[in-house]
Structure formats: C-alpha cells, structure tokens
Design a protein around this motif. Structure first.
Motif, short mmCIF file in Angstrom:
data_model
loop_
_atom_site.label_atom_id
_atom_site.label_comp_id
_atom_site.label_asym_id
_atom_site.label_seq_id
_atom_site.Cartn_x
_atom_site.Cartn_y
_atom_site.Cartn_z
N LYS A 51 0.82 -1.21 0.00
CA LYS A 51 0.00 0.00 0.00
C LYS A 51 0.86 1.26 0.00
O LYS A 51 0.40 2.34 0.26
N ALA A 52 2.14 1.09 -0.34
CA ALA A 52 3.09 2.21 -0.31
C ALA A 52 2.75 3.30 -1.31
O ALA A 52 3.05 4.47 -1.09
N SER A 53 2.13 2.94 -2.42
CA SER A 53 1.86 3.94 -3.45
C SER A 53 0.56 4.70 -3.23
O SER A 53 0.30 5.69 -3.92
N ILE A 54 -0.25 4.29 -2.26
CA ILE A 54 -1.49 5.01 -1.96
C ILE A 54 -1.13 6.39 -1.42
O ILE A 54 -0.26 6.52 -0.57
N ASP A 55 -1.78 7.41 -1.94
CA ASP A 55 -1.43 8.79 -1.60
C ASP A 55 -1.38 9.05 -0.09
O ASP A 55 -0.49 9.76 0.38
N LEU A 103 7.36 6.18 6.77
CA LEU A 103 8.28 5.18 7.30
C LEU A 103 7.72 3.76 7.23
O LEU A 103 8.39 2.85 6.76
N GLN A 104 6.51 3.56 7.66
CA GLN A 104 5.96 2.20 7.74
C GLN A 104 5.69 1.58 6.37
O GLN A 104 5.39 0.40 6.29
N PHE A 105 5.87 2.35 5.29
CA PHE A 105 5.60 1.85 3.95
C PHE A 105 6.85 1.79 3.06
O PHE A 105 6.73 1.49 1.88
N ILE A 106 8.02 2.08 3.63
CA ILE A 106 9.22 1.97 2.79
C ILE A 106 9.57 0.49 2.62
O ILE A 106 9.15 -0.36 3.40
N LYS A 107 10.35 0.20 1.60
CA LYS A 107 10.72 -1.18 1.30
C LYS A 107 11.54 -1.76 2.46
O LYS A 107 12.40 -1.07 3.01
N PRO A 108 11.28 -3.02 2.81
CA PRO A 108 12.03 -3.64 3.91
C PRO A 108 13.55 -3.61 3.70
O PRO A 108 14.29 -3.42 4.67
#
Length: 99
Positions: free
Chosen positions: A9-13, A33-38
């Motif tokens: 869901k990283a690309s959701i605005d 932060l919580q949506f950056i790549k592991p």
C-alpha cells in the motif's frame, strides 16, 4: 492452502509524504516510514545518523536530489518533518516505532 502476500500500500497517496525543494515547483513524494521497502529499512536501521538515513531514503526514491541540499540544517529539517509525517518522533528509532 497457500498464503498470498498482500499487495503493498506504499503507493497510496495517504501513505506518501510530499515535499518540495527550494526553487522547485515540483512536488516529490516518498513513502511514510511504515511503507518503505524492507530492504531500505534494513539499510536505514544500520545507519547511525539522520544524514545517512535521509541520503539513503532520497537516493532510493529520487536519485540525485540529495545533492540539492545546501546545508545540514535542511537535512535535519527534512528528516524531522518526514518522521513526524510518518507518526514517529525524531527521538525514536524506526525499530522502536514498530513495537
């Protein structure tokens, strides 16, 4: 039954943090932060200072833009604003914000 990993869901605005660079009309986005790549999270967690973390974040999502910062105060302000936009305080490490 096979478990299917959910789509990111990283690309959701609403999961993105937006910023502009001085003198530039373009709006840039990086995931909160919580949506950056592991893999990037691991790299950032291994770093001891905010300057390196900002560099890693920006180089990953917007290569070359970090060279447009002219002072450490800008880097510190960027990191603080991004962390606050991600819902963590600048005193927390990314690992402690996940617990």
């Amino acid at each position: 039954m096979v478990y299917e990993v959910p789509t990111s869901k990283a690309s959701i605005d609403q999961n993105q943090w937006s910023f502009k660079m001085p003198g530039d009309r373009k709006t840039y986005k990086v995931p909160k932060l919580q949506f950056i790549k592991p893999s990037l999270m691991r790299e950032m967690d291994a770093m001891n200072n905010r300057i390196d973390r900002v560099y890693a974040l920006l180089e990953h999502y917007h290569p070359g833009i970090v060279d447009r910062f002219e002072g450490l105060d800008q880097v510190e302000a960027f990191y603080t604003a991004w962390a606050e936009g991600s819902g963590i305080t600048t005193g927390e490490s990314s690992a402690s914000s996940e617990s």
